[in-house]
Design an enzyme around this catalytic site. Structure first.
Site, PDB file in Angstrom:
ATOM      1  N   CYS A   2       0.834  -1.195   0.000  1.00 41.39           N
ATOM      2  CA  CYS A   2       0.000   0.000   0.000  1.00 41.39           C
ATOM      3  C   CYS A   2       0.873   1.250   0.000  1.00 41.39           C
ATOM      4  O   CYS A   2       2.009   1.229   0.442  1.00 41.39           O
ATOM      5  CB  CYS A   2      -0.936   0.096   1.194  1.00 41.39           C
ATOM      6  SG  CYS A   2      -1.941  -1.360   1.442  1.00 41.39           S
ATOM      7  N   TRP A  73      -2.931  -2.510  -1.529  1.00 37.61           N
ATOM      8  CA  TRP A  73      -2.641  -3.899  -1.913  1.00 37.61           C
ATOM      9  C   TRP A  73      -3.242  -4.735  -0.800  1.00 37.61           C
ATOM     10  O   TRP A  73      -2.777  -4.696   0.333  1.00 37.61           O
ATOM     11  CB  TRP A  73      -1.139  -4.126  -2.023  1.00 37.61           C
ATOM     12  CG  TRP A  73      -0.790  -5.465  -2.585  1.00 37.61           C
ATOM     13  CD1 TRP A  73      -0.790  -5.842  -3.892  1.00 37.61           C
ATOM     14  CD2 TRP A  73      -0.372  -6.623  -1.841  1.00 37.61           C
ATOM     15  NE1 TRP A  73      -0.408  -7.152  -4.009  1.00 37.61           N
ATOM     16  CE2 TRP A  73      -0.148  -7.655  -2.762  1.00 37.61           C
ATOM     17  CE3 TRP A  73      -0.177  -6.890  -0.497  1.00 37.61           C
ATOM     18  CZ2 TRP A  73       0.265  -8.925  -2.390  1.00 37.61           C
ATOM     19  CZ3 TRP A  73       0.229  -8.165  -0.114  1.00 37.61           C
ATOM     20  CH2 TRP A  73       0.458  -9.166  -1.066  1.00 37.61           C
ATOM     21  N   ASN A 103      -0.434   1.469   5.890  1.00 35.54           N
ATOM     22  CA  ASN A 103       0.366   0.538   5.085  1.00 35.54           C
ATOM     23  C   ASN A 103       1.021  -0.431   6.047  1.00 35.54           C
ATOM     24  O   ASN A 103       1.677   0.001   6.985  1.00 35.54           O
ATOM     25  CB  ASN A 103       1.431   1.337   4.318  1.00 35.54           C
ATOM     26  CG  ASN A 103       2.536   0.451   3.764  1.00 35.54           C
ATOM     27  OD1 ASN A 103       2.292  -0.689   3.403  1.00 35.54           O
ATOM     28  ND2 ASN A 103       3.743   0.979   3.707  1.00 35.54           N
ATOM     29  N   GLU A 491      14.821 -16.179 -14.167  1.00 32.46           N
ATOM     30  CA  GLU A 491      14.374 -14.781 -14.256  1.00 32.46           C
ATOM     31  C   GLU A 491      13.481 -14.589 -15.488  1.00 32.46           C
ATOM     32  O   GLU A 491      12.469 -13.886 -15.425  1.00 32.46           O
ATOM     33  CB  GLU A 491      15.614 -13.859 -14.292  1.00 32.46           C
ATOM     34  CG  GLU A 491      15.349 -12.378 -14.479  1.00 32.46           C
ATOM     35  CD  GLU A 491      14.450 -11.745 -13.415  1.00 32.46           C
ATOM     36  OE1 GLU A 491      14.170 -12.375 -12.392  1.00 32.46           O
ATOM     37  OE2 GLU A 491      13.997 -10.613 -13.643  1.00 32.46           O
ATOM     38  N   LYS A 495       9.648 -13.286 -15.334  1.00 37.17           N
ATOM     39  CA  LYS A 495       9.157 -12.108 -16.073  1.00 37.17           C
ATOM     40  C   LYS A 495       7.910 -12.468 -16.864  1.00 37.17           C
ATOM     41  O   LYS A 495       6.933 -11.736 -16.864  1.00 37.17           O
ATOM     42  CB  LYS A 495      10.213 -11.574 -17.060  1.00 37.17           C
ATOM     43  CG  LYS A 495      11.392 -10.824 -16.488  1.00 37.17           C
ATOM     44  CD  LYS A 495      11.083  -9.475 -15.921  1.00 37.17           C
ATOM     45  CE  LYS A 495      10.668  -9.547 -14.497  1.00 37.17           C
ATOM     46  NZ  LYS A 495      11.654  -9.522 -13.455  1.00 37.17           N
ATOM     47  N   GLU A 498       4.865 -13.116 -14.545  1.00 36.88           N
ATOM     48  CA  GLU A 498       4.418 -11.901 -13.854  1.00 36.88           C
ATOM     49  C   GLU A 498       3.522 -11.031 -14.733  1.00 36.88           C
ATOM     50  O   GLU A 498       2.518 -10.521 -14.274  1.00 36.88           O
ATOM     51  CB  GLU A 498       5.629 -11.030 -13.487  1.00 36.88           C
ATOM     52  CG  GLU A 498       6.285 -11.331 -12.176  1.00 36.88           C
ATOM     53  CD  GLU A 498       7.461 -10.403 -11.909  1.00 36.88           C
ATOM     54  OE1 GLU A 498       7.522  -9.841 -10.823  1.00 36.88           O
ATOM     55  OE2 GLU A 498       8.336 -10.241 -12.792  1.00 36.88           O
ATOM     56  N   HIS A 514      14.492 -35.638 -15.804  1.00 42.38           N
ATOM     57  CA  HIS A 514      14.024 -36.151 -14.519  1.00 42.38           C
ATOM     58  C   HIS A 514      12.582 -35.726 -14.231  1.00 42.38           C
ATOM     59  O   HIS A 514      12.154 -35.723 -13.083  1.00 42.38           O
ATOM     60  CB  HIS A 514      14.951 -35.675 -13.399  1.00 42.38           C
ATOM     61  CG  HIS A 514      16.345 -36.180 -13.558  1.00 42.38           C
ATOM     62  ND1 HIS A 514      16.666 -37.514 -13.489  1.00 42.38           N
ATOM     63  CD2 HIS A 514      17.504 -35.533 -13.842  1.00 42.38           C
ATOM     64  CE1 HIS A 514      17.963 -37.669 -13.698  1.00 42.38           C
ATOM     65  NE2 HIS A 514      18.492 -36.484 -13.924  1.00 42.38           N
TER      66      HIS A 514
END
Ligand code: G6P
Length: 618
Positions: A2, A73, A103, A491, A495, A498, A514
Site C-alpha cells: 500500500c 494492496w 500501510n 528470471e 518475467k 508476472e 528427470h
C-alpha cells in the site's frame, strides 16, 4: 504494501494527494481512496485505479486544505469499496470522526478488534486498519491531543506499519506514524506533506525528513513536530535531519514510452553506466567502493551468504557462480522469507549480502537482522534506494544507480544488481590474491563495455517481437539454462508469468529428463539460454531431447554459438559473445520477450494483477 500520502497546505491538497497516489500505485492498486477536510471529513473511495478516484474527485468537486489518501494492496479483506481506505471511527452526525490510512499489517488486530467491539465500536470492514481508527478514537477519549493519542495507540499495536490520521474536529492538521514501514515527511513552502516514498512528493517539495521507527509527527500548513514513542521509552520530542532529495520529477515521468517497463528496459545501458561510474574511469578496483570499512571487513570474509527475494534472489544466484569461480569463495544464496524461519549455523567469517531494489522488502530486512542476531557480524546491502531501511541498517553498502524503477516487473534493477555483484566478486577476488592484474584489467574493460553490449542486445527486439505473436497463444512455457545461465532462465520465466500470466517454469537443462520432459509437446514452447560456454555441448544434447519429442524450441544464442535454426527450432543470436557478462546480456531478450508477449495479450504491463512492487509485508 500500500501507499499512503498526507498533506496540509494553504491551498487545495486534492491534486497533490492524487499525484502522490499515482506515484505510489506501484505499491498496490486494488483500490484507492482519500479523505479531505472541508466542512467535515469528505471521503471518496473506489475499487478502480487512482485515475478513477481522480474522476470522482472532479465530478464531485472535492477539495480541502488537509487530507490523507491511500492506494491499496489487499491483505486483510478482499479488494472492495467497503475495505478501501481511509477507514473511519465515530459518527458523522456528531462531526467527531477519525480517519485512518495504513500501510502494513497489524498482527494483533483480532484481539484488538474484539476488545474494541466490547468497548462498543462497530466494525464495518474486514480490515485490520479499521481497528487502528477505533483504537485512536478510544484513546482520544482519555488523551485529547491527537499526536499523543496516536502515540498511545501505536504502543498497543504489533506489526510493521505506517499510518496517517485525521480528526474531524481538527481540520488543520494530520498526524502520521512510522513503525517498520517506510514513511517520510516533505516540507514545502505552501504546506507540509507525508508519503510512503519520495516520488509521491516531488511535485510539492524536495526537502524530506526520513522518519524513524517509533516516530509520530504532527503536520500543519506552517510547521511540524516529531516525537518518538518507542515501546517502553518515555515520549520525547526529536529533531530529524532535513535532506534535499536529488531525485528529479523527470526521472519518474513516462516520456515517449508506452510503459514504464519498456522505458526501464531501454534505460539499462545508462542505468548500468551510472552504477559503474566510479569504476569506468579507474585503472583498478578498490574495496572503498563498498564503504570505508570494506577493506577491513572483506579481509576477514571467508564465505558469503546472500539474502534476497524475487528478481533480486535471481541476481544472488548468478553471483554465486561468479564468487565461487572468480573469487574462490564459498557462497550460499537464500530466499529471505525461508532463511528467517530456519535455524542456520552462523559463521563469523561469513559476510551477509542483502540484495534489494527497494530496500524495504520486509522479508529481506528481517532476514538480514536475523543473520546478525545469529552471529554474522557484518552485512553489505546492494540496493537501489539510498534512503531505504536496508541501506541504513547494513554495515557496508553499494548503491545501484538505476534510477527509480516503477514497473512492477524488475528489469534495470536486476541488471544493475548483476553489474554490482560482478564488481563485488572482482574486489573480493583481488583482496584474496585470486585476480591477476591482467584479469582485473579485463574485468574493468568488460564492465566499461557493458552499456554498449546491452545496447547491442536490445537490437534483437524486432526478432523477439516476431516470436511474441505465437508465444502469446500458449498457456505454458519451459525455460532452460545451465550453469550461471540457469538463474537467468529462472528470471526469464518469472518475467513471463508476472506480466503475461502464462505459466512458466525454469529448469536446469540437465534436470529435464528427470520430470519436465513429460510435459513437452507441440503446445509447450521451450526457451533455451544457449551461450557459447563450456556447457553448450551438454545443453545442445538437452535441446535434442526436446526436439525429438516434438517440442518447439526458442533459443537465445551467442554470436558464435553453433546452433542452426530448423523446423521447430528458432534461434535468435545476440550480437556479441558476453564472456563473464553473458548472464547480463542474455537477460535482455528475455525481458523483451515477456514485454512483447504481455502486449500481445493485452495485460496491464506495469501493474500486473495481484502484485506490487515493494513488498513491505511478510
Ligand atoms: C516484488 C517485486 C519484484 C522484486 C521483489 C523483491 O515481488 O514485484 O520485482 O524482485 O519484490 O523486491 P526488492 O525490492 O527487495 O528487490
Amino acid at each position: 504494501m500500500c501507499g499512503i500520502v498526507g498533506a496540509v497546505a494553504i491551498n487545495n491538497v486534492v491534486p497533490i494527494l492524487l499525484e502522490g497516489l499515482q506515484r505510489l500505485e506501484y505499491r498496490g492498486y486494488d483500490s484507492a481512496g482519500l479523505v479531505v477536510s472541508h466542512e467535515g471529513l469528505q471521503r471518496l473511495r473506489t475499487t478502480g485505479r487512482v485515475l478513477e478516484l481522480q474522476k470522482l474527485a472532479e465530478t464531485q468537486q472535492v477539495h480541502g486544505y488537509a487530507g490523507i489518501a491511500h492506494t491499496r494492496w489487499a491483505t486483510h479483506g478482499a479488494p472492495s469499496e467497503r475495505n478501501a481506505h481511509p477507514h473511519f471511527s465515530g459518527s458523522k452526525e456528531q462531526n467527531s470522526r477519525i480517519a485512518v490510512v495504513h500501510n502494513g499489517i497489524i498482527e494483533n488486530y483480532e484481539s484488538m478488534r474484539e476488545r474494541l467491539q466490547n468497548e462498543g465500536y462497530w466494525f464495518v470492514s474486514d480490515t485490520d486498519t479499521e481497528a487502528i481508527a477505533h483504537l485512536v478514537a478510544s484513546n482520544l477519549k482519555k488523551i485529547p491531543d491527537l499526536l499523543e493519542a496516536v502515540c498511545a495507540s501505536i504502543a498497543e499495536l504489533r506489526g510493521a506499519f505506517a499510518i496517517a490520521v485525521m480528526e474531524e474536529t481538527r481540520p488543520d492538521k494530520i498526524v502520521v506514524a512510522r513503525n517498520g514501514a517506510p514513511l517520510l515527511l516533505g516540507l514545502g513552502a505552501s504546506g507540509n506533506y507525508a508519503a510512503s516514498d519520495v516520488s509521491a512528493l516531488l511535485k510539492a517539495t524536495k526537502n524530506m525528513i526520513y522518519l524513524e521507527d517509533g516516530d509520530v509527527a504532527e503536520l500543519t500548513n506552517i510547521g511540524y513536530r516529531i516525537v518518538n514513542c518507542q515501546q517502553g521509552e518515555a515520549v520525547h520530542q526529536v529533531e530529524r535531519t532535513v535532506h534535499e532529495t536529488q531525485l528529479s520529477s523527470e526521472a519518474i515521468e513516462l516520456g515517449p514510452y508506452a510503459h514504464y517497463m519498456q522505458k526501464e528496459i531501454f534505460e539499462q545501458p545508462s542505468a548500468v553506466a551510472n552504477t559503474l561510474e566510479m569504476v569506468l574511469n579507474a585503472q583498478s578496483i578498490s574495496p572503498n567502493l563498498f564503504g570505508s570499512e570494506a577493506e577491513n571487513i572483506f579481509a576477514q570474509t571467508r564465505s558469503i551468504l546472500i539474502l534476497a527475494c524475487g528478481t533480486s534472489y535471481h541476481a544472488g544466484l548468478v553471483a554465486r557462480y561468479w564468487l565461487e569461480t572468480v573469487a574462490g569463495l564459498p557462497c550460499n544464496v537464500e530466499i529471505a522469507s525461508e532463511y528467517r524461519y530456519r535455524d542456520p549455523i552462523a559463521d563469523a567469517g561469513t559476510l551477509v549480502v542483502s540484495i534489494s531494489q527497494s530496500g524495504e522488502t520486509a522479508d529481506t530486512l528481517a532476514a538480514m537482522n536475523y543473520a546478525k542476531q545469529l552471529g554474522h557480524p557484518y552485512s553489505l546491502a546492494i540496493c537501489n534506494v539510498a534512503e531505504s531501511a536496508l541501506i541504513r541498517q547494513a554495515d557496508l553498502r553499494f548503491l545501484t544507480r538505476a534510477g527509480p524503477e516503477i514497473g512492477v516487473a524488475s528489469t534495470k534493477a536486476f541488471t544493475t544488481q548483476l553489474a554490482s555483484l560482478l564488481l563485488l566478486t572482482a574486489t573480493l577476488a583481488k583482496m584474496r590474491q585470486k585476480l591477476s592484474t591482467e584479469t582485473e584489467l579485463r574485468i574493468i574493460a568488460d564492465l566499461r563495455h557493458l552499456p554498449v553490449a546491452i545496447q547491442h542486445a536490445l537490437q534483437v527486439e524486432p526478432q523477439v517481437k516476431a516470436w511474441a505473436k505465437s508465444f502469446a497463444q500458449k498457456r505454458h512455457a519451459l525455460f532452460l539454462g545451465r550453469g550461471v545461465h540457469y538463474p537467468i532462465a529462472m528470471e526469464g520465466a518469472l518475467k513471463l508469468k508476472e506480466i503475461s500470466y502464462i505459466h512458466a517454469e525454469a529448469y536446469a537443462a540437465g534436470e529435464l529428463k528427470h520430470g519436465p520432459l513429460a510435459l513437452v509437446d507441440s503446445e509447450m514452447p521451450v526457451v533455451a539460454i544457449a551461450p557459447n560456454d563450456q556447457l553448450l555441448g551438454k545443453l545442445k544434447s538437452n535441446l535434442q531431447e526436446v526436439h525429438a519429442r516434438g517440442g518447439e524450441l526458442y533459443v537465445f544464442a551467442d554470436a558464435d554459438a553453433q546452433i542452426t535454426p530448423g523446423e521447430n527450432l528458432h534461434v535468435i543470436r545476440l550480437l556479441e559473445h558476453g564472456g563473464l557478462l553473458s548472464p547480463i546480456l542474455h537477460t535482455i531478450p528475455l525481458q523483451l520477450l515477456a514485454y512483447h508477449v504481455a502486449l500481445e495479450r493485452g495485460t496491464d504491463v506495469d501493474k500486473p494483477r495481484n502484485l506490487a512492487k515493494a513488498v513491505t509485508v511478510e
